[in-house]
Design a protein around this motif. Structure first.
Motif, short mmCIF file in Angstrom:
data_model
loop_
_atom_site.label_atom_id
_atom_site.label_comp_id
_atom_site.label_asym_id
_atom_site.label_seq_id
_atom_site.Cartn_x
_atom_site.Cartn_y
_atom_site.Cartn_z
N HIS A 104 0.85 -1.20 0.00
CA HIS A 104 0.00 0.00 0.00
C HIS A 104 0.88 1.25 0.00
O HIS A 104 2.05 1.19 0.38
N GLY A 105 0.29 2.38 -0.38
CA GLY A 105 0.98 3.65 -0.29
C GLY A 105 1.62 4.08 -1.59
O GLY A 105 1.22 3.65 -2.68
N SER A 108 5.88 4.21 1.49
CA SER A 108 6.08 2.76 1.56
C SER A 108 7.54 2.41 1.28
O SER A 108 8.22 3.07 0.49
N LYS A 109 8.00 1.33 1.93
CA LYS A 109 9.38 0.86 1.71
C LYS A 109 9.49 -0.03 0.48
O LYS A 109 10.59 -0.43 0.10
N ASN A 121 15.39 -3.45 0.54
CA ASN A 121 16.31 -3.98 1.55
C ASN A 121 15.65 -5.15 2.27
O ASN A 121 15.11 -5.01 3.36
N LEU A 122 15.69 -6.32 1.64
CA LEU A 122 15.04 -7.50 2.22
C LEU A 122 15.86 -8.05 3.38
O LEU A 122 17.10 -8.07 3.32
N PRO A 123 15.20 -8.52 4.45
CA PRO A 123 15.94 -9.13 5.56
C PRO A 123 16.69 -10.37 5.08
O PRO A 123 16.32 -10.98 4.06
N PRO A 124 17.74 -10.78 5.81
CA PRO A 124 18.50 -11.98 5.41
C PRO A 124 17.58 -13.20 5.29
O PRO A 124 16.65 -13.37 6.08
N PHE A 178 5.91 -3.74 4.96
CA PHE A 178 4.59 -3.49 4.39
C PHE A 178 3.73 -2.58 5.27
O PHE A 178 2.55 -2.42 5.04
N HIS A 179 4.38 -1.94 6.28
CA HIS A 179 3.69 -0.87 7.03
C HIS A 179 3.74 0.40 6.21
O HIS A 179 4.74 0.68 5.53
#
Length: 457
Positions: free
Chosen positions: A385-386, A391-392, A402-405, A450-451
């Protein structure tokens, strides 16, 4: 999030285990003190002994300011009353109840706020029935998960010697199948996760998770293993709720037989099923299996409530020639022991149900959560969303996120279209994003992606 779980059985205990590791404030309520002590020793949670439907016990568990009540005791009635009490006395925002009895589930309007205020109903039998049905429809798969109402599927298969892609790098997939778009989300080799890169070589016996549009699944499976023939003949051991529901769901497409011990239950099944053949007897009876030509069965399914009976009847059916054997196993300790030997697929009802529960516990706009490899990893469907400011992920190419490991994006569903994720794929607002997380300690970081920030109106 402050969550009260009623019931310290296998579902409640497994859910507490999943959520406690993700920095939630968890309280588990049960009448069985031994179970609570066992959970309390292993996990960083609070426990309260007593009946979960009693107002005093709920208050003791922290219902005054709880965000969510998850009622998963063995009693439908206790679960329903607990939700009513939580709503009326404590105004608990979200109430989830496990309800097994179809007599309750088929009554429209029963679970409205004006009647019994349950926000989310979980029916384990229904969840497991759908799970098994998908496995029957995709011969050769170890696990099949639907996303976006079945438009895309995540499938786990074991790579076999002789598969066209075995011994080759993943980047060769495009050359092998120029007209099919797919992405390998993860590989488990000797029970350890490998994050797939273009130069990753697939080895025989690797457990490969790939995502593709539903119509392309069979083509991709053919690159990794010999394609199994389409299933036609299905034998079900156990005519309980799952056995009955499964037969009802598949009898129009397959030749189905049910073996059930109880004469009364056999009469009931014969009256209520259309074309399914109902046999009275034991699925561990060698003579009965031979008489019913078990060697011609494409799938033997052991679906009783008795783990030992399921395991023994499955082993016997396999020895007598059944092509594939699937077994429901309630004790999680047994699942890893038996799967992959003579029993092709061990199905854990608890883990199938946990995914449905987790989708409602996760923060952010999470549509569905699926537990993979007996809880070792998760597949998540989230909605973006956004805009690019708030939004990131929206407005960014996948390589810029920037995906987490240990996290990969496998696919995006945009309206009716399935887009397999590539580095230059740009995410838009409203996209359903399918993520694969092999290290569950980063779940919270995935949710934060996704916040939506405060600049989004």
């Amino acid at each position: 999030m402050k969550i009260i779980i009623l019931g310290a059985g296998q579902v409640g205990g497994t859910l507490a285990e999943h959520l406690a590791s993700e920095a939630n404030d968890i309280t588990v309520v049960d009448t069985d003190g031994d179970r609570l002590r066992d959970l309390g020793d292993r996990l960083d949670i609070r426990t309260v002994q007593g009946r979960g439907s009693f107002p005093t016990i709920l208050r003791q568990a922290g219902a005054d300011d709880a965000d969510m009540l998850v009622a998963v005791t063995n009693s439908d009635e206790t679960n329903m009353v607990a939700c009513q009490v939580a709503h009326t006395l404590f105004h608990t925002p979200t109430k989830i109840a496990r309800v097994r009895e179809s007599a309750y589930l088929t009554r429209a309007g029963l679970f409205d706020n004006d009647a019994i205020p349950v926000d989310v109903l979980i029916s384990p039998e229904q969840v497991v029935t759908h799970y098994i049905k998908r496995l029957i429809e995709q011969p050769g798969a170890l696990q099949v998960i639907d996303f976006a109402e079945g438009k895309a599927q995540l499938v786990a298969v074991k790579a076999y010697y002789g598969g066209p892609l075995v011994g080759q790098q993943l980047r060769q997939i495009r050359a092998h199948m120029p007209n099919v778009d797919t992405r390998v989300a993860a590989i488990f080799r000797r029970d350890r996760p490998i994050l797939p890169q273009g130069d990753t070589v697939i080895e025989a016996d690797d457990e490969v998770f790939f995502i593709a549009a539903k119509a392309d699944i069979r083509a991709v499976m053919g690159e990794l293993r010999r394609l199994d023939e389409t299933n036609k003949r299905v034998v079900i051991a156990g005519g309980g709720q799952i056995g009955e529901r499964l037969a009802e769901a598949i009898e129009s497409r397959y030749q189905v037989k049910i073996i059930e011990m109880s004469p009364a239950r056999c009469r009931y099944l014969s009256d209520n099923l259309d074309s399914t053949v109902v046999l009275q007897g034991s699925a561990s009876d060698r003579d009965l299996l031979l008489e019913e030509n078990i060697a011609d069965a494409d799938i033997f399914l052991a679906l009783t409530n008795d783990d030992e009976a399921n395991i023994m009847s499955s082993l016997l059916a396999k020895r007598l020639g059944a092509r594939k054997v699937m077994t429901i196993i309630n004790n999680p300790a047994y699942v890893d022991l038996v799967q992959g030997g003579e029993i092709d697929i061990a199905i854990s009802p608890q883990l199938a149900t946990i995914g449905t529960l987790l989708a409602h516990v996760r923060r952010g706009d999470i549509v569905s959560v699926h537990s993979l490899r007996r809880g070792a990893a998760e597949a998540i469907e989230a909605i973006a969303h956004g805009d690019s400011k708030s939004s990131k992920v929206v407005g960014k190419a996948i390589e810029e996120i920037n995906l987490p490991p240990g996290t990969t994006i496998g696919a995006i569903i945009r309206d009716e279209e399935v887009l397999i994720a590539h580095d230059d794929t740009v995410i838009k607002s409203g996209d359903h994003v399918i993520l694969f997380v092999v290290d569950k300690k980063y779940i919270r970081d995935v949710e934060k992606l996704f916040h939506v920030g405060l600049t989004f109106f």
